[in-house]
Scaffold this motif. Structure first.
Motif, PDB file in Angstrom:
ATOM      1  N   LEU A 149      -5.275  56.112  12.444  1.00  0.00           N
ATOM      2  CA  LEU A 149      -5.084  54.996  11.519  1.00  0.00           C
ATOM      3  C   LEU A 149      -4.319  53.851  12.170  1.00  0.00           C
ATOM      4  O   LEU A 149      -4.678  52.675  12.019  1.00  0.00           O
ATOM      5  CB  LEU A 149      -4.337  55.483  10.277  1.00  0.00           C
ATOM      6  CG  LEU A 149      -4.006  54.421   9.218  1.00  0.00           C
ATOM      7  CD1 LEU A 149      -5.288  53.883   8.591  1.00  0.00           C
ATOM      8  CD2 LEU A 149      -3.091  55.004   8.153  1.00  0.00           C
ATOM      9  N   LEU A 150      -3.271  54.174  12.924  1.00  0.00           N
ATOM     10  CA  LEU A 150      -2.421  53.164  13.544  1.00  0.00           C
ATOM     11  C   LEU A 150      -2.891  52.779  14.938  1.00  0.00           C
ATOM     12  O   LEU A 150      -2.233  51.990  15.617  1.00  0.00           O
ATOM     13  CB  LEU A 150      -0.976  53.674  13.615  1.00  0.00           C
ATOM     14  CG  LEU A 150      -0.328  53.978  12.264  1.00  0.00           C
ATOM     15  CD1 LEU A 150       1.044  54.598  12.459  1.00  0.00           C
ATOM     16  CD2 LEU A 150      -0.236  52.720  11.411  1.00  0.00           C
ATOM     17  N   ARG A 151      -4.000  53.375  15.354  1.00  0.00           N
ATOM     18  CA  ARG A 151      -4.596  53.099  16.672  1.00  0.00           C
ATOM     19  C   ARG A 151      -3.562  53.308  17.783  1.00  0.00           C
ATOM     20  O   ARG A 151      -3.411  52.519  18.690  1.00  0.00           O
ATOM     21  CB  ARG A 151      -5.184  51.689  16.710  1.00  0.00           C
ATOM     22  CG  ARG A 151      -6.310  51.486  15.674  1.00  0.00           C
ATOM     23  CD  ARG A 151      -6.959  50.136  15.784  1.00  0.00           C
ATOM     24  NE  ARG A 151      -7.564  49.960  17.092  1.00  0.00           N
ATOM     25  CZ  ARG A 151      -7.541  48.818  17.771  1.00  0.00           C
ATOM     26  NH1 ARG A 151      -6.915  47.758  17.265  1.00  0.00           N
ATOM     27  NH2 ARG A 151      -8.123  48.721  18.948  1.00  0.00           N
ATOM     28  N   HIS A 152      -2.855  54.412  17.677  1.00  0.00           N
ATOM     29  CA  HIS A 152      -1.917  54.866  18.704  1.00  0.00           C
ATOM     30  C   HIS A 152      -0.813  53.855  18.996  1.00  0.00           C
ATOM     31  O   HIS A 152      -0.317  53.775  20.121  1.00  0.00           O
ATOM     32  CB  HIS A 152      -2.665  55.214  20.001  1.00  0.00           C
ATOM     33  CG  HIS A 152      -3.625  56.339  19.841  1.00  0.00           C
ATOM     34  ND1 HIS A 152      -4.908  56.154  19.368  1.00  0.00           N
ATOM     35  CD2 HIS A 152      -3.503  57.666  20.088  1.00  0.00           C
ATOM     36  CE1 HIS A 152      -5.534  57.330  19.324  1.00  0.00           C
ATOM     37  NE2 HIS A 152      -4.707  58.253  19.749  1.00  0.00           N
ATOM     38  N   SER A 164      -9.546  52.808  21.029  1.00  0.00           N
ATOM     39  CA  SER A 164      -8.753  53.555  20.050  1.00  0.00           C
ATOM     40  C   SER A 164      -7.283  53.156  20.099  1.00  0.00           C
ATOM     41  O   SER A 164      -6.487  53.655  19.311  1.00  0.00           O
ATOM     42  CB  SER A 164      -8.875  55.066  20.319  1.00  0.00           C
ATOM     43  OG  SER A 164     -10.217  55.502  20.183  1.00  0.00           O
ATOM     44  N   PHE A 165      -6.918  52.267  21.018  1.00  0.00           N
ATOM     45  CA  PHE A 165      -5.535  51.849  21.211  1.00  0.00           C
ATOM     46  C   PHE A 165      -5.381  50.373  20.870  1.00  0.00           C
ATOM     47  O   PHE A 165      -6.133  49.532  21.360  1.00  0.00           O
ATOM     48  CB  PHE A 165      -5.086  52.077  22.665  1.00  0.00           C
ATOM     49  CG  PHE A 165      -4.829  53.505  23.008  1.00  0.00           C
ATOM     50  CD1 PHE A 165      -3.537  53.970  23.200  1.00  0.00           C
ATOM     51  CD2 PHE A 165      -5.877  54.401  23.141  1.00  0.00           C
ATOM     52  CE1 PHE A 165      -3.295  55.296  23.514  1.00  0.00           C
ATOM     53  CE2 PHE A 165      -5.652  55.738  23.458  1.00  0.00           C
ATOM     54  CZ  PHE A 165      -4.353  56.182  23.636  1.00  0.00           C
ATOM     55  N   VAL A 166      -4.390  50.060  20.075  1.00  0.00           N
ATOM     56  CA  VAL A 166      -4.127  48.675  19.713  1.00  0.00           C
ATOM     57  C   VAL A 166      -3.786  47.844  20.948  1.00  0.00           C
ATOM     58  O   VAL A 166      -4.024  46.631  20.982  1.00  0.00           O
ATOM     59  CB  VAL A 166      -2.975  48.607  18.679  1.00  0.00           C
ATOM     60  CG1 VAL A 166      -1.661  49.090  19.273  1.00  0.00           C
ATOM     61  CG2 VAL A 166      -2.832  47.211  18.111  1.00  0.00           C
ATOM     62  N   TYR A 167      -3.268  48.491  21.966  1.00  0.00           N
ATOM     63  CA  TYR A 167      -2.818  47.786  23.169  1.00  0.00           C
ATOM     64  C   TYR A 167      -3.971  47.215  23.998  1.00  0.00           C
ATOM     65  O   TYR A 167      -3.745  46.406  24.897  1.00  0.00           O
ATOM     66  CB  TYR A 167      -1.986  48.727  24.043  1.00  0.00           C
ATOM     67  CG  TYR A 167      -0.858  49.384  23.296  1.00  0.00           C
ATOM     68  CD1 TYR A 167       0.315  48.685  23.017  1.00  0.00           C
ATOM     69  CD2 TYR A 167      -0.964  50.689  22.828  1.00  0.00           C
ATOM     70  CE1 TYR A 167       1.347  49.279  22.306  1.00  0.00           C
ATOM     71  CE2 TYR A 167       0.066  51.285  22.117  1.00  0.00           C
ATOM     72  CZ  TYR A 167       1.216  50.576  21.856  1.00  0.00           C
ATOM     73  OH  TYR A 167       2.237  51.160  21.142  1.00  0.00           O
ATOM     74  N   ALA A 168      -5.192  47.610  23.719  1.00  0.00           N
ATOM     75  CA  ALA A 168      -6.338  47.145  24.512  1.00  0.00           C
ATOM     76  C   ALA A 168      -7.035  45.937  23.895  1.00  0.00           C
ATOM     77  O   ALA A 168      -7.976  45.403  24.480  1.00  0.00           O
ATOM     78  CB  ALA A 168      -7.347  48.289  24.678  1.00  0.00           C
TER      79      ALA A 168
END
Length: 470
Positions: free
Chosen positions: A286-289, A413-417
């Motif tokens: 949900l929070l995308r890691h 899947s990661f907000v950082y990307a």
């Protein structure tokens, strides 16, 4: 995500043995010829997508389980061992190593253990350690290394402990951000153990007195640390038979290794209790890691979140395959695990081009890096500095950098990307695993030559390095 060629003969053969079927019966059940099945089991042919789907349908098997990173971890460890100059006369190809890992994993583990023993003996000789020859066991793998390898090769996931922790969390009523007092209340209600804070000046992190049934916690430790230590006490009081079974089945060579493993298993249960598997996995998706939001949501530290993310390997309910490491300022990797293809070096320091080292220069920030290893694999790498301890101005506060990341195919899947150019080759920094086994010939940050490359010295010419590699 596309799946490359899979040679999983050992797993298919184990499945057939489990259901006590002949090759002809098994082949008929999944709709292939007996000769094709024979070739699959002997790793002479890869399994096709149709066969994978048939295995999943007929036997309720998670395809991800069949294509797990178990072989990658063993292949990496074996490759590093064979890079030692001790084996200079033998240079196996990648396919040959894969065949050993796939068909004879026990032999691969034995060779790795033998190489560790060789290195330990060599280090003791080099330092003129006067214990050599007088202490039993000189040259053997240390108990710490033995336990580290145990967790490494079970994918850092202990199914029975994880399920037990998740069940207890549900019983206690642990929810996201709703833990204050619940762990201590459970200890007192079920075990008659009272939690108190230590007196000022007492630097002990945790102390349990079985006679008075009092658990004393450091008064100045951060709340996530106190919660974890409380959960650890619950683990010690409630998981005894289960932990003893796991330790017994692991077959450690020394009592010291068994004790170290017990500590690791208790720690594992504590982490799984305060971050229950399915709620934690749901939050990660949900929070995308976003590790900072997850830490707030579960009332934990960044390190606890990152470590837990690396254990999400439950069959049929896996998270993103993640690598995780903790590194001190000297470059020592003090924690490591990888469910991804990237495997950390077992000897030597980490690559200086890896962004984890920058974390010490930019405290408080999460540093991002797109990186490519010499085998062509690409990764999203994250790093940040953490500070341990507490207790005021004069207290020691060890600093570490933690690293977290995944293969680039999982980066979305990661907000950082979100704002990174994942398709541009120029955006990826070339990194290695460690200098001693890295084959990059033009790296200006190289600390030592690779073990199996011949060096050429030109006294009339000097580049970034004082030698050329043949």
């Amino acid at each position: 995500m596309a799946i490359g060629k899979l040679y999983i003969g050992r797993k298919v053969r184990a499945l057939r043995d489990q259901i006590k079927a002949t090759q002809a019966q098994f082949a008929e059940r999944i709709g292939i010829s007996t000769s094709y099945l024979n070739q699959i089991e002997n790793n002479q042919r890869p399994v096709s997508a149709a066969v994978l789907l048939a295995l999943a349908e007929k036997f309720q098997i998670d395809i991800g389980e069949l294509s797990s990173g178990e072989d990658d971890r063993l292949l990496s460890a074996l490759s590093e061992a064979l890079a030692d100059p001790l084996f200079a006369a033998y240079e196996p190809g990648l396919q040959e190593l894969k065949l050993v890992v796939q068909n004879a994993p026990g032999l691969a583990h034995a060779l790795i253990a033998s190489h560790q023993a060789y290195r330990r003996t060599s280090d003791e000789l080099a330092s003129l350690d006067d214990r050599l020859g007088r202490q039993p066991g000189a040259g053997e793998t240390t108990p710490y290394e033995e336990v580290r390898d145990f967790f490494h090769f079970v994918d850092n996931y202990i199914h029975a402990l994880d399920l037990a922790a998740e069940q207890l969390a549900a019983e206690i009523g642990l929810g996201e951000g709703e833990r204050p007092g619940a762990l201590a209340a459970h200890l007192e209600r079920r075990h008659g153990v009272r939690v108190v804070r230590a007196e000022p000046g007492d630097e002990t992190l945790r102390r349990y007195d079985p006679a008075s049934r009092i658990l004393t916690l450091n008064a100045y430790a951060p709340a996530p640390t106190r919660d974890f230590q409380t959960a650890l006490q619950i683990a010690q009081l409630e998981t005894g038979p289960l932990v003893e079974t796991i330790v017994s089945e692991a077959g450690f060579r020394t009592g010291e290794a068994e004790e170290i493993c017990r500590i690791g298993l208790h720690n594992y249960f504590a982490g799984a209790l305060i971050m229950p598997y399915q709620p934690f996995l749901k939050a990660a998706r949900l929070l995308r890691h976003d590790i900072e939001l997850m830490a707030v949501r579960f009332g934990t530290s960044l390190e606890q979140v990152c470590h837990r993310l690396s254990t999400l390997q439950r069959p049929g309910l896996k998270g993103v395959p993640i690598f995780f490491a903790r590194i001190d300022r000297a470059g020592n990797i003090t924690k490591r695990h990888s469910a991804a293809k990237l495997q950390f070096a077992r000897f030597g320091a980490a690559c200086p081009l890896w962004n984890v080292h920058e974390a010490f220069e930019q405290p408080g920030r999460i540093i991002r890096q797109l990186a490519e290893t010499p085998d062509g694999a690409r990764y999203l790498c994250l790093a940040t500095q953490i500070t341990k301890g507490g207790g005021g101005f004069r207290a020691l506060q060890p600093r570490y950098a933690i690293a977290l990341g995944c293969e680039i195919s999982y980066a979305e899947s990661f907000v950082y990307a979100d704002d990174l150019d994942l398709k541009s080759r120029a955006a990826f920094d070339p990194i290695g695993i460690s200098c001693r086994i890295c084959e990059r010939t033009r790296c200006p940050q190289r600390a030592v030559p690779p073990l199996k490359r011949k060096l050429t010295i030109d006294h009339d010419r000097r580049g970034a390095l004082p030698y050329e590699m043949g």
